[in-house]
Design an enzyme around this catalytic site. Structure first.
Site, PDB file in Angstrom:
ATOM      1  N   THR A  37      -3.567  -4.485   6.593  1.00 30.38           N
ATOM      2  CA  THR A  37      -2.977  -3.732   6.999  1.00 30.38           C
ATOM      3  C   THR A  37      -1.870  -3.514   7.652  1.00 30.38           C
ATOM      4  OG1 THR A  37      -4.312  -3.218   8.993  1.00 30.38           O
ATOM      5  CG2 THR A  37      -4.722  -1.854   6.848  1.00 30.38           C
ATOM      6  N   TRP A  87      -0.812   6.801  10.212  1.00 31.00           N
ATOM      7  CA  TRP A  87      -0.478   6.117  11.788  1.00 31.00           C
ATOM      8  C   TRP A  87      -1.949   6.728  12.321  1.00 31.00           C
ATOM      9  CZ3 TRP A  87       4.536   8.864  13.735  1.00 31.00           C
ATOM     10  CH2 TRP A  87       5.719   9.198  12.562  1.00 31.00           C
ATOM     11  N   ASP A 110     -16.238 -11.206   0.652  1.00 30.56           N
ATOM     12  CA  ASP A 110     -15.013 -11.201   0.477  1.00 30.56           C
ATOM     13  C   ASP A 110     -14.466 -10.469  -0.787  1.00 30.56           C
ATOM     14  OD1 ASP A 110     -12.674 -11.584  -0.251  1.00 30.56           O
ATOM     15  OD2 ASP A 110     -13.339 -14.549   0.734  1.00 30.56           O
ATOM     16  N   TYR A 155       3.117  -4.039   1.503  1.00 26.33           N
ATOM     17  CA  TYR A 155       2.408  -3.001   2.075  1.00 26.33           C
ATOM     18  C   TYR A 155       2.260  -2.326   1.162  1.00 26.33           C
ATOM     19  CZ  TYR A 155      -0.858   0.248   4.402  1.00 26.33           C
ATOM     20  OH  TYR A 155      -2.074   0.672   4.851  1.00 26.33           O
ATOM     21  N   GLY A 177     -13.317  -3.744  10.403  1.00 25.88           N
ATOM     22  CA  GLY A 177     -11.731  -2.803  11.232  1.00 25.88           C
ATOM     23  C   GLY A 177     -12.481  -1.583  11.665  1.00 25.88           C
ATOM     24  N   THR A 194      -2.770   4.625   1.760  1.00 23.95           N
ATOM     25  CA  THR A 194      -2.016   4.764   2.999  1.00 23.95           C
ATOM     26  C   THR A 194      -0.991   6.287   2.259  1.00 23.95           C
ATOM     27  OG1 THR A 194       0.141   4.202   4.586  1.00 23.95           O
ATOM     28  CG2 THR A 194       0.071   3.590   1.715  1.00 23.95           C
ATOM     29  N   ASP A 195       0.252   6.676   3.179  1.00 22.97           N
ATOM     30  CA  ASP A 195       1.116   7.426   3.405  1.00 22.97           C
ATOM     31  C   ASP A 195       2.474   6.599   2.598  1.00 22.97           C
ATOM     32  OD1 ASP A 195       0.960   6.201   5.519  1.00 22.97           O
ATOM     33  OD2 ASP A 195       2.523   7.186   6.721  1.00 22.97           O
TER      34      ASP A 195
END
Length: 283
Positions: free
Chosen positions: A60, A149, A34, A124, A10, A99-100
């Site tokens: 994501t 971001w 996986d 998400y 990724g 994440t934010d």
């Protein structure tokens, strides 16, 4: 140090593989490990016996998670549960990328690591908040690293989208102005994690976003300015640009733990963006 990286193909995983020199790296992608298969994750970790696992594997795409919520929960929540359990069994430290968006964005200041998330506004966010809780419950030796971001080599990202749209066929591009956050490069995150690996005493939660803040509109304007692209950008509101998943208006993250620890100083978002776009020109 043996460092295993899930989601190694990724955007962030690729940067980590290119940045964490001096360590024995194990690239784990879906074909190798996986994360939704608990017995497989355990067997891979038992074979490698990593000192640290940096868990980047995730679904994501925020809007895709909204339309495919089962897959989002399976990968982000259940998958992280499996990784956390395997880390605990093998004695590895877990650095889980979050994440934010676990915050709803209603606060009138940047969120710090001691603010309590409420699970966010979309599928998400909720699946990632569940992942954070699994990490804290199952693997005491952990670090939850929140990013936001994000953009990096090959994308997909907002930077790549803006450059693609500015192909000369559009008189203007509308970009949301009422969502504010910290544009952050994968290189900035990888550099921070490289320093953090030398400080095993750092556990808990840490924010790894660039300093400074911008709206998506301001972010887009800066991209075109640095790229030397003459593209008209028109600000709009979130209501004028509806998306399947609702986004928080305030995604700003304060790097309180980094400042308290003195381990690393994140770069300003404009400097990181300039470095990234400059490196792209050389390629």
């Amino acid at each position: 140090m043996k460092v295993a990286i899930t989601g190694a193909k990724g955007m962030l995983g690729t940067t980590l593989m290119n940045t964490l020199e001096g360590h024995e790296l194990f690239a784990l992608d879906r074909e190798d490990c996986d994360v939704t298969k608990p017995s497989l994750v355990c067997s891979v970790f038992e074979k490698i016996k990593p000192d640290v696992v940096i868990h980047c594997a995730a679904m994501t795409s925020v809007d895709l998670c909204e339309s495919k919520q089962f897959e989002a929960w399976k990968t982000n929540a259940f998958g992280t549960t499996n990784v956390a359990h395997a880390c605990y069994k093998t004695g590895a430290k877990l650095i889980a990328i979050s994440t934010d968006y676990v915050f709803d964005g209603e606060l009138d200041r940047p969120y710090n690591e001691y603010d309590e998330p409420n699970g966010g506004l979309n599928a998400y966010a909720k699946s990632k908040w569940a992942a954070e809780q699994a990490v804290r419950s199952l693997c005491p030796n952990h670090l939850v690293a929140r990013v936001a971001w994000l953009y990096g080599e090959d994308g997909p990202s907002f930077v790549h989208t803006m450059v693609r749209l500015a192909d000369g066929t559009r008189s203007e591009i509308k970009v949301v102005k009422d969502q504010i956050g910290n544009p952050t490069s994968t290189k900035a995150v990888a550099d921070a994690l490289r320093s953090i690996l030398n400080h095993p005493e750092l556990v808990g939660t840490v924010h790894l976003t660039c300093e400074g803040e911008a709206s998506w509109f301001e972010f887009a304007k800066k991209i075109f300015e640095l790229k030397g692209i003459n593209q008209k950008v028109v600000p709009c509101t979130s209501d004028q640009y509806p998306t399947p998943a609702k986004r928080p208006h305030n995604s700003r993250l304060q790097k309180l733990v980094l400042k308290e620890s003195g381990i690393y100083q994140m770069p300003h978002w404009e400097d990181a963006l300039n470095d990234f776009l400059s490196s792209q020109k050389k390629d």
